[in-house]
Design a protein around this motif. Sequence first.
Motif, mmCIF file in Angstrom:
data_model
loop_
_atom_site.group_PDB
_atom_site.id
_atom_site.type_symbol
_atom_site.label_atom_id
_atom_site.label_comp_id
_atom_site.label_asym_id
_atom_site.label_seq_id
_atom_site.Cartn_x
_atom_site.Cartn_y
_atom_site.Cartn_z
ATOM 1 N N MET A 284 -84.206 38.685 -35.377
ATOM 2 C CA MET A 284 -85.658 38.588 -35.553
ATOM 3 C C MET A 284 -86.119 37.130 -35.545
ATOM 4 S SD MET A 284 -86.519 41.457 -38.445
ATOM 5 C CE MET A 284 -85.190 40.936 -39.516
ATOM 6 N N VAL A 285 -85.397 36.287 -36.272
ATOM 7 C CA VAL A 285 -85.775 34.879 -36.341
ATOM 8 C C VAL A 285 -85.614 34.225 -34.973
ATOM 9 C CG1 VAL A 285 -85.219 32.654 -37.395
ATOM 10 C CG2 VAL A 285 -85.214 34.724 -38.790
ATOM 11 N N ALA A 286 -84.530 34.577 -34.266
ATOM 12 C CA ALA A 286 -84.315 34.020 -32.930
ATOM 13 C C ALA A 286 -85.451 34.406 -31.992
ATOM 14 C CB ALA A 286 -82.971 34.493 -32.380
ATOM 15 N N ALA A 287 -85.855 35.693 -32.059
ATOM 16 C CA ALA A 287 -86.943 36.150 -31.186
ATOM 17 C C ALA A 287 -88.244 35.443 -31.533
ATOM 18 C CB ALA A 287 -87.096 37.668 -31.321
ATOM 19 N N ALA A 288 -88.494 35.238 -32.828
ATOM 20 C CA ALA A 288 -89.732 34.570 -33.243
ATOM 21 C C ALA A 288 -89.762 33.124 -32.772
ATOM 22 C CB ALA A 288 -89.865 34.640 -34.763
#
Length: 880
Positions: free
Chosen positions: A719-723
Amino acid sequence: MSSELTRWLRLRWRSLFRPRVKEDELRREVQFHLDQLVAEKMADGMAPAEAREQAIKEFGGMDQYIEEVRDSWRPSFLRDILHDLRYSFRQFRKAPSFTLIVILTVAVGIGASTAIFSIVNSVAFQPLGYANPEQLVEIRQEWPDRRNGVTPLRVTMEELQERAAVFSEVAGYGSLHGNMTGVGIPVRVFGNSVTLNYFSALGVKPMLGRDFLPEEGIEGKSDVIILNHAFWRDHFNADPAVINTTVFINGRPYTIVGVMPEGFRTEPGSPKAFTPLVTNPIVTFQRYLRSVIARLKPGQTVEQAQAELDVLSQSLQATDSELWKDLKLRAVPMLDYQVGDTRPTLFLLLGAVGFLLLIACVNVANLLLARTSSRQREIALRTALGADRRRVIRQLLTESVFLASLGGISGILLAYGTMSVLLSFAPVNLPRVDEIKLDGFALLFSSLLTILTGIGFGLVPALQASKVDLHTALKDGGRTGGGGRRSTRLRNGLVITEIALALTLLIGSGLLLRTFTNLMSTDLGYNGDDLYAERVMHLPDKYPDNDSRIEFALRALDQIATKPEILSAAFSSGLPYYGSRGARLDIESRSNPDADELPFVRVVSVTPDYFRTLGNTLLRGRHFDDHDRQDGQPVAVVTEEFVRRHFPDQDPIGQQVALVENESREWREIVGITNDMKWTGIAPKPASIVFVPYVQYATTGHPQAVVRVRPGAANPGPMVAAAIQAVDDGMPMTHEMSHIKVFDGNSIGTQKFMLFLFSVFSTIALLLAALGIFGVMSYTVSQRTNEFGVRIALGASAGDVFKIVFLHTAKLVTVGLIIGTLSSLALTQLLESVLFGVDPHDLRTIGVMGLGLIFVSALSAYLPARRACRVDPMVALRAE
């Protein structure tokens, strides 16, 4: 000559390993010659029976002749050894339970010793994978009250090259951190920027491609890179065509010119790539090297190098006393540098496993004593038939070495099978951990140890058994065991030794258990549950200034906050276990000393939700909020430790402090005090930290992400990578963020590793000691059966007999506890460096472990004592 030698070797081989075939051939040949002689007698007119009788008289005894010829075939010593081995095998086959117990006991001792030796040998003694690694040294720079190990570039390097005659070559390296694109998914690169002669100084060459060229040290021509073998394999599919292709680091193109060989490493962590140091703009410290290495000239020693460095240090101080004040250059062998301070810990583990092996040997020696005591009649018969004492000892030692060999082979297999499990508990900071293996040195060590172990636990029983009293052993009705008081005292002494050694290991395990408990119960200053962190994100060159970096961080936080599983998130320039920047501290209310005399503090720039995300407690004042803008009043939040050090008798709220870095000095007001945090590990003292708003600190640098997720949520990495990549798709981001408690565990990795091993060793030692007590007491009861029968016949109760056995056990245990306690007081002092919150002479730990050993000893003596109570007086007296 060659055919005669071949015939002789074939004869010896067949006589040793195919004796029956060769003996049949010999008998046929002897029979042929005897028949020929009989034929000659018959040709002279003798009757067949008379001819055979005369031929036998002239020829001599056939069996005697065959024995003489057989002795000429093979050495009698080897014949006797083979005979002893066959006899030993028959003996052990008759006692499978005894054989299995001995083999398993030896296997545990040899297996544990082999595994620990493999670790110690691979880490601390095996040469490094460079050409003539003994010639390589690390040049360390020491400054009192300053950071050690930082060597100024183009000053010390030149001085070393020009004035240190003991070195044939001097090289160095700095840090390389960046984001690599052009390889599919963006990846983060942690590597080294090295001087052009770095690989030649180490004596290694790239496996593919080439080394750096001299002209690549010139501005504009240094955009080349050499890859680590593992990085090339994982991200380029081990494609040889990668040479001369282009990748981008922080947006800057680099040409791949080489790939290092497999297994090449320069330090823990295995750098992923190497670039020329001279003009590389992404080096963390452009003016400084992380390390300088040098190669000694042939015939030169480290001591000679140190003497020249001492002279050089004094010369530099004379040149510029301010710049080089208190300088100390030190030459450290490269192996010592890479191993670091792990040697004492490894040697301590080697000593602990030595204790375990010694307990195993003592246990087996006790078993062999009991067995040889029951074989007194057999040994007496062998002696009566002509076997001297040396021959008896050799037979018994052959048996013990044979048993040890079976145990040794099993131990090697055990070590091989459990090595991966053992290494899974190894601390992450254990150097050269990927080089640990069961190699030829480990096999040689285990082989020698097996032989010495067999001799060690077999010698005393063999010497004891060889002192046989023929009259006592062979008389009718005599007992088949016993061995007298000397044998009894010897067995008791071995049990005492087992108890003392086991107690020492138990106390060490108890101290480590208390250390681990203390460490895990330490208040870290934050809530590590459901808290995840990501290492430094190196921003590309398109974020060249502080404003653009701040804008990126705030946009990324907005994206992360939209994820429902994430409760809060923050960016910072530092996190526990990840490190932080440092600056000198100036306090407005005090007289300003010289800049070099200002104290150092940790400086961490954070976004407003940082404290809420970590779960910090506000003690006074306030934390940061959205009102602390870039153009607002500069503010700071400090920790309790900061207050204790710098404002012990004052209220810090409202005080003005400045962080002095690169000649910049900006005054800011202390607006809050937060609780202390364990910053570099669980054990160290709390850190003195100054927190500043992320948007206000001019040296914000590269951000680190920290997020708190809902209880039970999965790893938020994807999730953090995608954000983050929604803001900038060129940003590399590992898809598995690290749970902060992983780093809690890593900080106490050494204690966990030692606790695991000591617990295993002490548990095995306790079981072996219990087995030893049980064996000795069982044997004692069997030897005193008649005595107990007489006592019961004369009116002694079962309780009286039970008490006799238990009192005998209590005496042995008491003496063992006293000796073990005294030895542990000396040996546990060696554990002091890894203990936390517990004294190495902690009486409570000693008492608890002593009581535990007493309880196990009582259980071990219970069954023999109970059997003694059930002795039938009539059966005992009838046997007497």
